[in-house]
Design a protein around this motif. Sequence first.
Motif, mmCIF file in Angstrom:
data_model
loop_
_atom_site.group_PDB
_atom_site.id
_atom_site.type_symbol
_atom_site.label_atom_id
_atom_site.label_comp_id
_atom_site.label_asym_id
_atom_site.label_seq_id
_atom_site.Cartn_x
_atom_site.Cartn_y
_atom_site.Cartn_z
ATOM 1 N N ALA A 175 21.817 -15.112 -41.137
ATOM 2 C CA ALA A 175 21.439 -14.165 -42.190
ATOM 3 C C ALA A 175 20.643 -12.987 -41.628
ATOM 4 O O ALA A 175 20.029 -12.227 -42.384
ATOM 5 C CB ALA A 175 20.629 -14.871 -43.266
ATOM 6 N N ASN A 176 20.633 -12.844 -40.291
ATOM 7 C CA ASN A 176 19.897 -11.780 -39.598
ATOM 8 C C ASN A 176 18.389 -11.859 -39.834
ATOM 9 O O ASN A 176 17.688 -10.847 -39.818
ATOM 10 C CB ASN A 176 20.404 -10.397 -40.011
ATOM 11 N N LYS A 177 17.895 -13.045 -40.036
ATOM 12 C CA LYS A 177 16.463 -13.264 -40.151
ATOM 13 C C LYS A 177 15.910 -13.648 -38.781
ATOM 14 O O LYS A 177 16.522 -14.417 -38.039
ATOM 15 C CB LYS A 177 16.157 -14.373 -41.160
ATOM 16 N N ILE A 178 14.723 -13.112 -38.470
ATOM 17 C CA ILE A 178 14.117 -13.360 -37.160
ATOM 18 C C ILE A 178 13.491 -14.752 -37.112
ATOM 19 O O ILE A 178 12.866 -15.197 -38.079
ATOM 20 C CB ILE A 178 13.028 -12.312 -36.857
ATOM 21 N N ALA A 207 20.602 -25.178 -35.730
ATOM 22 C CA ALA A 207 21.127 -24.069 -36.531
ATOM 23 C C ALA A 207 21.731 -23.025 -35.595
ATOM 24 O O ALA A 207 21.524 -23.054 -34.378
ATOM 25 C CB ALA A 207 20.015 -23.462 -37.377
ATOM 26 N N GLN A 208 22.458 -22.094 -36.156
ATOM 27 C CA GLN A 208 23.073 -21.048 -35.345
ATOM 28 C C GLN A 208 22.077 -19.914 -35.108
ATOM 29 O O GLN A 208 21.498 -19.371 -36.049
ATOM 30 C CB GLN A 208 24.327 -20.499 -36.032
ATOM 31 N N TYR A 209 21.904 -19.562 -33.842
ATOM 32 C CA TYR A 209 21.016 -18.466 -33.462
ATOM 33 C C TYR A 209 21.797 -17.477 -32.610
ATOM 34 O O TYR A 209 22.663 -17.869 -31.816
ATOM 35 C CB TYR A 209 19.801 -18.979 -32.697
ATOM 36 N N PHE A 210 21.452 -16.183 -32.787
ATOM 37 C CA PHE A 210 22.195 -15.141 -32.088
ATOM 38 C C PHE A 210 21.245 -14.181 -31.386
ATOM 39 O O PHE A 210 20.110 -13.962 -31.831
ATOM 40 C CB PHE A 210 23.065 -14.355 -33.075
ATOM 41 N N CYS A 211 21.746 -13.614 -30.308
ATOM 42 C CA CYS A 211 20.992 -12.582 -29.582
ATOM 43 C C CYS A 211 21.136 -11.261 -30.321
ATOM 44 O O CYS A 211 22.254 -10.840 -30.635
ATOM 45 C CB CYS A 211 21.525 -12.440 -28.160
ATOM 46 N N PRO A 212 20.054 -10.557 -30.636
ATOM 47 C CA PRO A 212 20.158 -9.275 -31.350
ATOM 48 C C PRO A 212 20.795 -8.184 -30.500
ATOM 49 O O PRO A 212 21.300 -7.201 -31.038
ATOM 50 C CB PRO A 212 18.708 -8.945 -31.690
ATOM 51 N N GLY A 213 20.763 -8.358 -29.178
ATOM 52 C CA GLY A 213 21.321 -7.332 -28.308
ATOM 53 C C GLY A 213 22.828 -7.392 -28.184
ATOM 54 O O GLY A 213 23.511 -6.373 -28.306
ATOM 55 N N TYR A 268 14.189 -5.351 -36.156
ATOM 56 C CA TYR A 268 14.152 -6.432 -37.146
ATOM 57 C C TYR A 268 12.718 -6.874 -37.433
ATOM 58 O O TYR A 268 12.369 -7.209 -38.572
ATOM 59 C CB TYR A 268 14.983 -7.621 -36.666
ATOM 60 N N VAL A 269 11.874 -6.888 -36.386
ATOM 61 C CA VAL A 269 10.468 -7.278 -36.577
ATOM 62 C C VAL A 269 9.787 -6.315 -37.541
ATOM 63 O O VAL A 269 9.097 -6.721 -38.480
ATOM 64 C CB VAL A 269 9.727 -7.314 -35.225
ATOM 65 N N PHE A 270 9.967 -5.007 -37.313
ATOM 66 C CA PHE A 270 9.344 -4.014 -38.183
ATOM 67 C C PHE A 270 9.909 -4.129 -39.598
ATOM 68 O O PHE A 270 9.155 -4.120 -40.578
ATOM 69 C CB PHE A 270 9.582 -2.604 -37.635
ATOM 70 N N TYR A 271 11.222 -4.232 -39.721
ATOM 71 C CA TYR A 271 11.875 -4.294 -41.027
ATOM 72 C C TYR A 271 11.363 -5.485 -41.831
ATOM 73 O O TYR A 271 10.994 -5.352 -42.998
ATOM 74 C CB TYR A 271 13.384 -4.383 -40.819
ATOM 75 N N GLU A 272 11.325 -6.664 -41.206
ATOM 76 C CA GLU A 272 10.902 -7.860 -41.930
ATOM 77 C C GLU A 272 9.416 -7.810 -42.281
ATOM 78 O O GLU A 272 9.010 -8.258 -43.346
ATOM 79 C CB GLU A 272 11.214 -9.106 -41.112
ATOM 80 N N ARG A 273 8.620 -7.234 -41.378
ATOM 81 C CA ARG A 273 7.194 -7.156 -41.676
ATOM 82 C C ARG A 273 6.955 -6.250 -42.879
ATOM 83 O O ARG A 273 6.132 -6.559 -43.755
ATOM 84 C CB ARG A 273 6.422 -6.624 -40.470
ATOM 85 N N PHE A 274 7.656 -5.130 -42.942
ATOM 86 C CA PHE A 274 7.511 -4.220 -44.081
ATOM 87 C C PHE A 274 7.934 -4.910 -45.372
ATOM 88 O O PHE A 274 7.229 -4.841 -46.385
ATOM 89 C CB PHE A 274 8.350 -2.964 -43.854
ATOM 90 N N GLN A 275 9.083 -5.581 -45.354
ATOM 91 C CA GLN A 275 9.588 -6.236 -46.551
ATOM 92 C C GLN A 275 8.662 -7.368 -47.003
ATOM 93 O O GLN A 275 8.426 -7.547 -48.203
ATOM 94 C CB GLN A 275 11.000 -6.795 -46.293
ATOM 95 N N PHE A 276 8.116 -8.110 -46.048
ATOM 96 C CA PHE A 276 7.187 -9.184 -46.389
ATOM 97 C C PHE A 276 5.927 -8.610 -47.041
ATOM 98 O O PHE A 276 5.449 -9.110 -48.073
ATOM 99 C CB PHE A 276 6.830 -9.981 -45.140
#
Length: 331
Positions: free
Chosen positions: A11-14, A27-33, A71-79
């Motif tokens: 779900a593109n969650k960090i 669980a399935q984990y993916f490299c963001p790069g 993703y870190v910045f995006y999730e921190r803002f949304q949280f």
Amino acid sequence: MIQYMYALDSANKIHHISEVTSTNRYAQYFCPGCRHTLIPRLGKIREHHFAHKHETSNCSFESYLHEIAKYVFYERFQFAKTFKRPFLFKFWQHCNTPKTYSQYPGLEDIDCAEFFEREIDLAQYFEIVEMEKQYEGFRPDLRLYSTKHDCVLLIELKVTHSCSEEKIASEHKILEIEIQSQEDLWRLKEDSLEAPFKQLFRQEGALHITLHNFSEVAPEQISAKCSCRERAIFGTKIYPRSHRHRVLLRSSQVYWKLKDVPRLHQQHQGNKSTFLHFDVVDNRTVEECKSVYYRNLKTAEHQGVKVIYKRKNFQTAYSQKEERTNRSIQY
């Protein structure tokens, strides 16, 4: 093999490696790069980390840092937005008094060395965050937007390349955050964003932040609180009593404060037949103030203003006084 501390789920969650347990390790984990599969390594000898399931040549650590930082910045803002938590951004601006008050006669060289630390809660000030969306011909890493304030803030994450000249030339406010390690990712996730004072003093262990297109001077509602606005001044004002004569409105012993100048100047504005001059009286004796005051009257006369003195022998007295006064007094 690089040890990655962060990964994305389907779900593109960090997820930080510390969040992985025996319950969710499969669980399935993916490299963001490179978007290839990462697997958690939870051994008892080496530090826990994520690693690529298969070796890949099209993924670099720099790409990983850059992508995960977004993703870190995006999730921190949304949280912070959702749970009403602070997401603070701090920066410095200096008092606008030298810029604002230099327009008034006599205050061309006014100065103030005061700086203000400004603080904005990004999650409260802005309503919208977008990641990698096209905007005015280029694609910023993130864009914050406020409909209430009609304001845009671009976030650029520097790993190898600085913010482009094209983006800087857009004149939009840009917050450039340097990410050089996974420790910086943690700081981006947890710490306040603090631009260093005058861009010169970077705190050890803090994120390196550069501001583009931010005003160096504080707005008037902030600068108005500066102690410099309480500085004592006196004004020399000569106004027309009739079409032929002008008389003094104030004497050198009546003082105002610097914050009164705009009001006094506004009263004078538009009246070309009036002479007005302000002088700061810091560290000056009463006698020195009087001397400056008398010189202002002479300046007015040189400008064609006819001054009616209350004392007939004033000019003679002034000439004698001027000889005794130190001519190095500046006004």
